[in-house]
Design a protein around this motif. Structure first.
Motif, PDB file in Angstrom:
ATOM      1  N   THR A   1      52.328  33.400  50.345  1.00  0.00           N
ATOM      2  CA  THR A   1      52.246  34.849  50.437  1.00  0.00           C
ATOM      3  C   THR A   1      51.831  35.356  49.080  1.00  0.00           C
ATOM      4  OG1 THR A   1      54.500  35.155  49.755  1.00  0.00           O
ATOM      5  CG2 THR A   1      54.105  34.949  52.110  1.00  0.00           C
ATOM      6  N   TRP A   2      51.509  36.619  49.058  1.00  0.00           N
ATOM      7  CA  TRP A   2      51.017  37.188  47.825  1.00  0.00           C
ATOM      8  C   TRP A   2      52.066  37.082  46.726  1.00  0.00           C
ATOM      9  CZ3 TRP A   2      51.997  41.291  44.541  1.00  0.00           C
ATOM     10  CH2 TRP A   2      50.974  41.543  43.639  1.00  0.00           C
ATOM     11  N   SER A   3      53.343  37.366  47.058  1.00  0.00           N
ATOM     12  CA  SER A   3      54.360  37.326  46.005  1.00  0.00           C
ATOM     13  C   SER A   3      54.666  35.887  45.585  1.00  0.00           C
ATOM     14  CB  SER A   3      55.622  38.054  46.448  1.00  0.00           C
ATOM     15  OG  SER A   3      56.032  37.575  47.688  1.00  0.00           O
ATOM     16  N   GLU A   4      54.565  34.970  46.544  1.00  0.00           N
ATOM     17  CA  GLU A   4      54.743  33.560  46.165  1.00  0.00           C
ATOM     18  C   GLU A   4      53.662  33.138  45.177  1.00  0.00           C
ATOM     19  OE1 GLU A   4      56.547  31.887  50.368  1.00  0.00           O
ATOM     20  OE2 GLU A   4      54.470  31.511  49.853  1.00  0.00           O
TER      21      GLU A   4
ATOM     22  N   LEU B   1      41.435  41.860  46.138  1.00  0.00           N
ATOM     23  CA  LEU B   1      41.267  42.282  44.745  1.00  0.00           C
ATOM     24  C   LEU B   1      42.536  41.942  43.969  1.00  0.00           C
ATOM     25  CD1 LEU B   1      39.710  43.833  42.553  1.00  0.00           C
ATOM     26  CD2 LEU B   1      40.699  45.915  43.411  1.00  0.00           C
ATOM     27  N   LEU B   2      43.684  42.286  44.540  1.00  0.00           N
ATOM     28  CA  LEU B   2      44.959  41.984  43.898  1.00  0.00           C
ATOM     29  C   LEU B   2      45.119  40.486  43.697  1.00  0.00           C
ATOM     30  CD1 LEU B   2      47.300  44.467  45.724  1.00  0.00           C
ATOM     31  CD2 LEU B   2      46.990  44.282  43.267  1.00  0.00           C
TER      32      LEU B   2
ATOM     33  N   THR C   1      42.802  38.216  43.436  1.00  0.00           N
ATOM     34  CA  THR C   1      41.907  37.751  42.384  1.00  0.00           C
ATOM     35  C   THR C   1      42.515  38.056  41.028  1.00  0.00           C
ATOM     36  OG1 THR C   1      40.088  38.276  43.843  1.00  0.00           O
ATOM     37  CG2 THR C   1      39.524  37.900  41.567  1.00  0.00           C
ATOM     38  N   TYR C   2      43.058  39.284  40.910  1.00  0.00           N
ATOM     39  CA  TYR C   2      43.645  39.694  39.640  1.00  0.00           C
ATOM     40  C   TYR C   2      44.817  38.785  39.284  1.00  0.00           C
ATOM     41  CZ  TYR C   2      46.044  42.666  36.260  1.00  0.00           C
ATOM     42  OH  TYR C   2      46.664  43.139  35.144  1.00  0.00           O
ATOM     43  N   GLU C   3      45.675  38.537  40.251  1.00  0.00           N
ATOM     44  CA  GLU C   3      46.861  37.734  39.968  1.00  0.00           C
ATOM     45  C   GLU C   3      46.519  36.290  39.628  1.00  0.00           C
ATOM     46  OE1 GLU C   3      49.967  38.350  39.406  1.00  0.00           O
ATOM     47  OE2 GLU C   3      49.580  40.493  39.573  1.00  0.00           O
ATOM     48  N   GLN C   4      45.394  35.835  40.086  1.00  0.00           N
ATOM     49  CA  GLN C   4      45.028  34.450  39.793  1.00  0.00           C
ATOM     50  C   GLN C   4      44.504  34.261  38.380  1.00  0.00           C
ATOM     51  OE1 GLN C   4      42.775  32.217  42.795  1.00  0.00           O
ATOM     52  NE2 GLN C   4      43.226  33.887  44.166  1.00  0.00           N
ATOM     53  N   MET C   5      44.206  35.365  37.729  1.00  0.00           N
ATOM     54  CA  MET C   5      43.668  35.238  36.371  1.00  0.00           C
ATOM     55  C   MET C   5      44.794  34.945  35.395  1.00  0.00           C
ATOM     56  SD  MET C   5      41.051  38.412  36.482  1.00  0.00           S
ATOM     57  CE  MET C   5      40.845  38.489  34.725  1.00  0.00           C
ATOM     58  N   PRO C   6      44.536  34.080  34.405  1.00  0.00           N
ATOM     59  CA  PRO C   6      45.566  33.803  33.407  1.00  0.00           C
ATOM     60  C   PRO C   6      45.755  34.987  32.460  1.00  0.00           C
ATOM     61  CG  PRO C   6      43.544  32.629  32.863  1.00  0.00           C
ATOM     62  CD  PRO C   6      43.300  33.303  34.177  1.00  0.00           C
ATOM     63  N   GLU C   7      46.968  35.143  31.930  1.00  0.00           N
ATOM     64  CA  GLU C   7      47.242  36.183  30.940  1.00  0.00           C
ATOM     65  C   GLU C   7      46.693  35.739  29.586  1.00  0.00           C
ATOM     66  OE1 GLU C   7      48.728  39.071  31.128  1.00  0.00           O
ATOM     67  OE2 GLU C   7      49.739  39.078  33.060  1.00  0.00           O
ATOM     68  N   PRO C   8      46.326  36.638  28.706  1.00  0.00           N
ATOM     69  CA  PRO C   8      46.184  38.060  28.941  1.00  0.00           C
ATOM     70  C   PRO C   8      44.883  38.339  29.678  1.00  0.00           C
ATOM     71  CG  PRO C   8      45.531  37.538  26.711  1.00  0.00           C
ATOM     72  CD  PRO C   8      45.958  36.247  27.347  1.00  0.00           C
ATOM     73  N   LYS C   9      44.913  39.359  30.529  1.00  0.00           N
ATOM     74  CA  LYS C   9      43.702  39.671  31.293  1.00  0.00           C
ATOM     75  C   LYS C   9      43.356  41.138  31.136  1.00  0.00           C
ATOM     76  CE  LYS C   9      46.887  39.063  35.065  1.00  0.00           C
ATOM     77  NZ  LYS C   9      47.142  38.179  36.185  1.00  0.00           N
ATOM     78  N   PHE C  10      42.092  41.416  31.256  1.00  0.00           N
ATOM     79  CA  PHE C  10      41.605  42.771  31.031  1.00  0.00           C
ATOM     80  C   PHE C  10      40.772  43.188  32.231  1.00  0.00           C
ATOM     81  CE2 PHE C  10      42.183  40.452  27.158  1.00  0.00           C
ATOM     82  CZ  PHE C  10      43.005  41.305  26.421  1.00  0.00           C
ATOM     83  N   VAL C  11      40.873  44.467  32.564  1.00  0.00           N
ATOM     84  CA  VAL C  11      40.121  44.963  33.715  1.00  0.00           C
ATOM     85  C   VAL C  11      39.140  46.025  33.252  1.00  0.00           C
ATOM     86  CG1 VAL C  11      40.282  46.081  35.965  1.00  0.00           C
ATOM     87  CG2 VAL C  11      42.063  44.505  35.236  1.00  0.00           C
ATOM     88  N   VAL C  12      37.895  45.856  33.641  1.00  0.00           N
ATOM     89  CA  VAL C  12      36.869  46.841  33.320  1.00  0.00           C
ATOM     90  C   VAL C  12      36.335  47.395  34.632  1.00  0.00           C
ATOM     91  CG1 VAL C  12      34.618  47.190  32.263  1.00  0.00           C
ATOM     92  CG2 VAL C  12      36.211  45.581  31.253  1.00  0.00           C
ATOM     93  N   VAL C  13      36.263  48.702  34.739  1.00  0.00           N
ATOM     94  CA  VAL C  13      35.700  49.305  35.944  1.00  0.00           C
ATOM     95  C   VAL C  13      34.310  49.808  35.620  1.00  0.00           C
ATOM     96  CG1 VAL C  13      35.895  51.205  37.568  1.00  0.00           C
ATOM     97  CG2 VAL C  13      37.915  49.944  36.894  1.00  0.00           C
TER      98      VAL C  13
END
Ligand code: SF4
Lengths: 555, 167
Positions: free
Chosen positions: A539-542, B82-83, B85-97
């Protein structure tokens, strides 16, 4: 055959089913039939090789009339035949599928089902194509009484039943994938490296533009429609203006039409060069990608010089164009074309002689003339299979009567032919642009245009770089359209890609997809990789927790 | 010799920042754009604008990326992706619109399938306005972001709606 004889022939073919018929415009025939007669009527047209299915427009006539209307538009040359079917608004309206006769209908039928709530009986794949997975069941955005609040409900996750999946191995591609510059989702079932089946889910960039046009006035829509697609922005504005001008019975100055064709030509050059680069990139030929995009900047400069913008040129206005073209422009246009023609010849040479490249293109994605017709392909993809279909010739609009183009076809039907057709088309386009610049008619560039458009309906067809763009515009006499249906070429070409992928190597998929030059943004106006209910998914949170564990907490 | 405390970790920090600003890798996500911005982003990679001068490379996988370049308003179907993809990126991450419609919804405001602009879904570090912005503007925006990363500040505009809530 002339348009009149074509329409007469269609009238004869449809006579046994017709409950009424009329000619709303000189090139159109409108036949009312019963829903149950639809498959036989479609077969009658298809068996006589009368045209192809251009679009299905679903329309809600409102609570007062209490009826829905489904319009099946068929085009042949300049003639447009519409089968008009009335359906009850209440209960569950049903219409039989015509996907057996016309495979390309299946996408349109899915759209009809999800947008208007018409059950298409017998359609091969009734799953959602455009609307999000969590869109509430029973809410149809194209109904007139649709309210935004109704869509607020979130449908619990339900993985659509993948009947064909069985125990095959499925390779998902997209929505975010390096080979795709835009989001779309594909599932290919494979046997080893060989593809055995293909499916597609669009809707990631579906914004709901058709509905939005009803809430904006005629002029605002021009800017909204320009942003259907940033690549063929001019196609949309010119198709829209052309239709609205027809409804308003406004004569557009010759000079404005010539400028529109000129910009359309430049747009075609930029679009095809863009495609050449992307396709070369998919083939692993990045040098060609960089070359063609460098040369594309020449056209971008021209477009900017003429219109002030690089992408959304905004040159069309209702009743004419915004900017004139002067003598200084014609000098720079000729100069740029000299350079481009030389480069295009070089690319044509590369596409037909480079042996590494040919391995990725020759004999790949073969489509015969019959198949191309049956799948309802359009534009360069169809012409590369020998289908002589081009709105600029079949139904010359705007200035195309004055400055005709010649049609380029190829009968090999493989990827190589698609490259060749597009490159040759560019040479033709360069020639046409030169003719226009040298023979520009005089006069003004814009006429006065009314705010309100008289009631009526019309069809406007324009040849976009990727094939025919089809607009159906209905006005109720007010300041905004009652219904605007947009059918863009990419949606027609998908059927062929999905069918042709079967039997190819998985590695050919990017090339096959690139071959049709897909444009998602205009389709969408389009399976999660795995929905949450599957056990082998996170899931997304996992996933988030996993990510945090892996990379450490946020700094 | 007497090294100040944390000398090694500070040095490492300096080296990573140096590496990051000299070669930020980017991923591009289209959550409902019209393509206009996307082709301009692609144009920045090609010889005339050549953003690789700054070490910027477009990557296919979010796991390789430092910068998420977003275009378009967020459609309902694309939001979750989109979320993700964002969460899969390693920290630190930056978002440009990139583009007006990612900033405010632009022409697509009020469309039934549009849930909002990017900043309603992700914390954004830099906005590049225009419909579409010129490639020069995109380069300028990213270079400004890099300057901020170097100074160790995040651009002032950042509003963090909290990604947790969005879940
Ligand atoms: S900002 Fe304009 S050009 Fe960019 S994606 Fe949005 S509508 Fe298209």
């Amino acid at each position: 055959m002339t348009t009149e004889t074509l329409l007469q022939r269609a009238g004869e073919l449809l006579a046994p089913f017709a409950k009424g018929a009329n000619n709303p415009e000189t090139n159109r025939l409108d036949v009312q039939i019963a829903a149950s007669d639809l498959p036989t009527a479609a077969s009658a047209l298809m068996n006589a090789s009368w045209g192809y299915l251009a679009a299905i427009t679903g329309m809600d006539l409102g609570t007062e009339a209490n009826e829905l209307e489904a319009l099946y538009h068929f085009c042949e040359g300049a003639a447009v035949t519409t089968l008009r079917i009335h359906l009850p608004r209440e209960g569950c309206p049903e219409i039989p599928s015509i996907s057996d006769q016309i495979p390309a209908a299946s996408f349109f039928e899915r759209e009809l089902g999800e947008m208007l709530g018409v059950t298409v009986v017998g359609t091969p794949d009734p799953t959602r194509l455009f609307l999000p997975d969590d869109w509430p069941v029973g809410i149809y955005p194209m109904r007139q009484d649709f309210k935004q609040e109704q869509a607020a409900a979130v449908e619990p996750d339900k993985t659509p039943e993948r009947g064909w999946a069985g125990n095959k191995f499925i390779v998902p591609i997209g929505p975010q994938h390096p080979a795709l510059k835009e989001p779309g989702h594909f599932e290919f079932s494979v046997d080893g490296e060989i593809i055995t089946g293909a499916r597609m889910r669009l809707g990631y960039v579906h914004r709901g533009i058709e509905k939005a046009t009803e809430a904006r006035n005629w002029i605002q829509n021009l800017y909204l429609l320009e942003r259907i697609c940033g690549i063929c922005s001019h196609t949309h504005t010119s198709a829209y203006s052309q239709g609205v001008e027809k409804l308003a019975q406004v004569e557009v100055p010759e000079r404005a039409l010539a400028i529109r064709e000129l910009v359309a030509g430049l747009e075609r050059i930029h679009s095809h060069l863009l495609w050449l680069g992307v396709a070369a990139h998919e083939a692993g030929f990045d040098t060609l990608f960089m070359y063609s995009w460098r040369d594309r900047e020449t056209v971008m400069n021209l477009l900017e010089e003429l219109t002030g913008n690089r992408v959304n040129y905004s040159i069309c206005v209702l009743g004419g164009v915004k900017h004139d073209i002067g003598a200084q422009h014609s000098v720079s246009i000729h100069k740029a074309l000299d350079y481009l023609e030389e480069r295009i010849r070089y690319y044509l040479d590369v596409a037909t002689t480079d042996s590494g490249f040919l391995q990725r293109t020759r004999g790949i994605g073969m489509m015969s003339l019959e198949e191309a017709k049956r799948f309802g392909t359009l534009g360069p993809v169809a012409r590369a299979s020998g289908v002589k279909r081009d709105v600029r010739l079949d139904a010359p609009y705007g200035a195309y009567k004055r400055y005709p183009v010649s049609i380029i076809t190829d009968d090999r039907g493989d990827m190589e032919a698609r490259f060749v057709v597009r490159m040759k088309e560019l040479l033709v386009t360069c020639f046409t642009i030169r003719t226009i610049v040298d023979n520009m008619p005089g006069g003004g560039i814009v006429t006065r245009f009314p705010r309100k458009i008289p009631a009526g309906e019309t069809v406007s067809r324009v040849e976009a770089p990727r094939g025919e763009a089809f607009y159906y515009i209905k006005s109720g006499g007010g300041e905004s359209p009652t219904r605007l249906k947009i059918r863009t070429p990419s949606i027609c070409n998908w059927t062929s890609v999905l069918n042709k992928a079967v039997g190819h190597q998985l590695a050919d998929v990017p090339m096959l997809i690139a071959g049709m030059d897909p444009c998602f943004s205009c389709n969408d106006r389009m399976v999660t990789v795995r929905r949450k209910s599957d056990s082998n998914t996170m899931t997304w949170s996992e996933l988030r927790e996993y990510g945090i564990k892996k990379y450490g907490p946020r700094k | 010799m007497n090294f100040p405390q944390n000398y090694v970790s500070q040095l490492m920090e300096k080296i990573t920042t140096w590496a990051r600003i000299n070669s930020p890798w980017a991923i591009h996500f289209n959550s409902g754009s019209c393509n206009g911005c996307d082709i301009e982003i692609l144009a920045t990679l090609t010889p005339r604008y050549d953003i690789e001068r700054f070490g910027i490379k477009l990557r296919g996988s979010p796991r390789h990326a430092d910068v998420l370049i977003c275009t378009g308003p967020v459609t309902r179907q694309a939001r979750e992706r989109l979320l993700r993809t964002y969460e899969q990126m390693p920290e630190p991450k930056f978002v440009v619109v990139v583009g007006s419609c990612g900033i405010s919804g632009g022409v697509f405001q009020g469309c039934y399938n549009v849930v909002g602009h990017i900043n309603e879904v992700l914390p954004v570090d830099a906005f590049i306005p225009g419909c579409p912005p010129r490639p020069e503007a995109i380069i300028d925006g990213i270079v400004k972001l890099l300057a901020h990363i170097q100074r160790g500040t995040r651009p002032a505009l950042v509003i963090k709606p909290g990604v947790q809530e969005a879940a």
